[in-house]
Write an enzyme that holds these catalytic residues in place. Structure first.
Site, mmCIF file in Angstrom:
data_model
loop_
_atom_site.group_PDB
_atom_site.id
_atom_site.type_symbol
_atom_site.label_atom_id
_atom_site.label_comp_id
_atom_site.label_asym_id
_atom_site.label_seq_id
_atom_site.Cartn_x
_atom_site.Cartn_y
_atom_site.Cartn_z
ATOM 1 C CB CYS A 110 -7.649 -7.492 1.285
ATOM 2 S SG CYS A 110 -6.799 -5.853 1.831
ATOM 3 C CB CYS A 126 -4.297 -5.945 7.516
ATOM 4 S SG CYS A 126 -5.824 -6.224 8.031
ATOM 5 C CB CYS A 167 -6.886 -2.248 -0.396
ATOM 6 S SG CYS A 167 -8.555 -1.817 -0.964
ATOM 7 C CB CYS A 185 -9.948 -9.902 3.618
ATOM 8 S SG CYS A 185 -10.909 -9.467 5.177
ATOM 9 C CB CYS A 228 -8.107 6.481 1.756
ATOM 10 S SG CYS A 228 -8.190 4.768 2.117
ATOM 11 C CD GLU A 240 -1.402 1.539 -0.989
ATOM 12 O OE1 GLU A 240 -0.589 0.683 -0.994
ATOM 13 O OE2 GLU A 240 -2.467 1.283 -1.604
#
Ligand code: SAH
Length: 354
Positions: free
Chosen positions: A129, A122, A343, A126, A115, A102
Site C-alpha cells: 500500500c 497511515c 491507494c 501494509c 471513497c 486523497e
C-alpha cells in the site's frame, strides 16, 4: 505523536464535527437560544456554508462570536484527475495545515460512490500500500472526512449515494472521528446517505471491530484479509503479527451477529503470491459456512513496491473457484486505470511536487 490529538487552527471548536444535540449544549452554555443550533446545523450541513458570515439568519453578534471561537474545515483542490476510461475522478485535497489527502468519485449505474480518507498517512504498514509509506501524519476530524463528500458533491454537481471509507488511513485507528463521520453523513439533516450504503474497511484491529459492533450501525464492515494463512499474511501486513486470522474472523462473526450485516472480505490478488488455486482452496476452507462476500482486487502496482498484479485469467480462475464452492465473489472493476488509481499514489505525487 499523540494520535488522539485533533488539531483545529488556534484551538477553535470543530463545530462541523458536532451532533445537533452538542451544538445545542454549546449554545445554551453561551446563553444563546436553542433554536439557533438548528439554524447553524442547517447552514453547515444542508446549505454547506463555507463561512459563518454566510449564516445570514443569525444575528451579526453571534456570527462574529462563532468566527472567533469555532472553525469550519476548508478543503482546497490540490489536484483533480478525471478518467476518460470510466469517469472516475480523483481529488487531492489540501487541508488547513498543508497536509494532502486523497478522495475518489466513482460513477456507477446504481449511483455515485465516494471513497474517503480517514487519516493523513497511515501507520499500519501494509507492504503493498502506497498510503503507509510516509507513516501516519495525523487523524482527520469527522468534519474533514465529511468535507470530502460535500466538496465532491459541490465540484461534480452530482449527488453521492454511497460512501466507502477506503482511502488513506486505517479508519478504526481514528475510531471516534470515523463513527462521528458515519453518524453525520447518514443523518437525514446532514449527509443523508443511508448507513446501508456505507462501507468501512479495516486491516483488522480486532478490539476495534468489537467496539464498532457495539455502535450498532447498519454499515458494511470490510475486512482486508489478503491471505488465507497467517504466515503469508504476516509477510504482507504487520497487523497479522498482532492478531491471527482466526481471531480476526471471530471478531467479524461477532460483528455479523451484533448487526446482521454481512461482512465483506477484501483480497488483493498478487501474482504468484496469493493467487494460486491452492490459495483459493485455503480461502474456501477458511470462509466455509460464512454468509460473506469476497472482493477480489487485482493489486495496483505501487512504484515503491515490487508486487505484481494477477493476470486477468488467474483472477477469473480464482473467482470461479470460490463461486463453485458457494462463496460469493466479485472482481473489483479497475476504476480509473488511466489515472493514479492505486491507494495513496496521487497524494504522494502531489506531496513530492510541492
Ligand atoms: N486501512 C484500511 C482501509 C484503507 S485501504 C484497510 O486496510 O482496509 C482499502 C483497501 O485497499 C484495503 O483492502 C487495502 O488492503 C487495499 N489496498 C491497499 N493498497 C492496495 C494496492 N496497491 N492494490 C490493491 N489494493 C490495495
Amino acid at each position: 505523536m499523540d494520535n488522539e490529538k485533533i488539531l483545529t487552527p488556534a484551538g477553535k471548536t470543530d463545530i462541523a464535527s458536532l451532533y445537533l444535540s452538542e451544538i445545542k449544549e454549546l449554545l445554551s452554555a453561551a446563553g444563546e437560544p436553542a433554536y439557533r443550533a438548528g439554524q447553524i446545523y442547517q447552514w453547515i450541513h444542508e446549505k454547506r456554508a463555507a463561512s459563518f458570515d454566510e449564516m445570514t439568519n443569525l444575528p451579526a453578534s453571534l456570527r462574529r462570536k462563532l468566527a472567533e471561537t469555532a472553525w469550519l474545515p476548508e478543503l482546497t483542490v490540490a489536484a483533480h484527475q478525471i478518467s476518460k476510461a470510466d469517469g472516475t475522478q480523483k481529488f487531492a485535497f489540501g487541508m488547513h495545515d498543508g497536509q494532502i489527502i486523497e478522495s475518489v468519485f466513482m460513477p456507477y449505474k446504481h449511483g455515485n460512490s465516494v471513497c474517503v480518507s480517514s487519516q493523513a498517512g497511515c501507520r499500519m504498514g501494509c507492504h503493498f500500500c502506497a498510503s503507509t509509506i510516509g507513516g501516519l501524519i495525523r487523524n482527520l476530524t469527522a468534519s474533514e472526512i465529511l468535507s470530502q463528500v460535500y466538496s465532491i458533491e459541490r465540484i461534480t454537481k452530482e449527488r453521492v449515494s454511497n460512501v466507502v471509507v477506503m482511502g488513506t488511513g486505517e479508519p478504526l485507528d481514528n475510531f471516534d472521528q470515523v463513527v462521528r463521520f458515519i453518524r453525520l453523513v447518514s443523518d437525514t439533516g446532514a449527509g443523508g446517505i443511508s448507513q446501508r450504503s456505507i462501507s468501512v474497511s479495516t486491516c483488522g484491529l480486532v478490539p476495534m471491530i468489537d467496539r464498532l459492533a457495539e455502535e450498532k450501525l447498519q454499515i458494511t464492515l470490510a475486512l482486508s484479509l489478503h491471505a488465507p494463512e497467517d504466515a503469508l499474511r504476516r509477510t504482507m501486513m504487520p497487523v497479522a503479527n498482532r492478531y491471527t486470522i482466526e481471531e480476526t474472523l471471530a471478531a467479524c462473526d461477532r460483528y455479523f451477529d451484533a448487526t446482521g450485516r454481512r461482512v465483506s472480505y477484501e483480497y488483493a490478488l498478487i501474482a504468484g503470491v496469493n493467487d494460486t488455486p491452492e490459495m483459493a482452496d485455503r480461502l474456501i476452507r477458511l470462509l466455509a459456512g460464512r454468509n460473506c462476500h469476497v472482493n477480489l482486487i487485482p493489486v495496483n502496482p505501487v512504484r515503491e513496491r515490487s508486487y505484481r498484479r494477477s493476470s486477468r485469467v488467474h483472477s477469473e480462475e480464482f473467482k470461479i473457484r470460490l463461486e463453485k464452492s458457494g462463496i460469493n465473489a466479485t472482481i473489483r472493476r479497475g476504476m480509473g486505470a488511466d489515472i493514479d488509481s492505486a491507494c495513496g499514489q496521487l497524494r504522494r505525487r502531489v506531496q513530492e511536487n510541492a
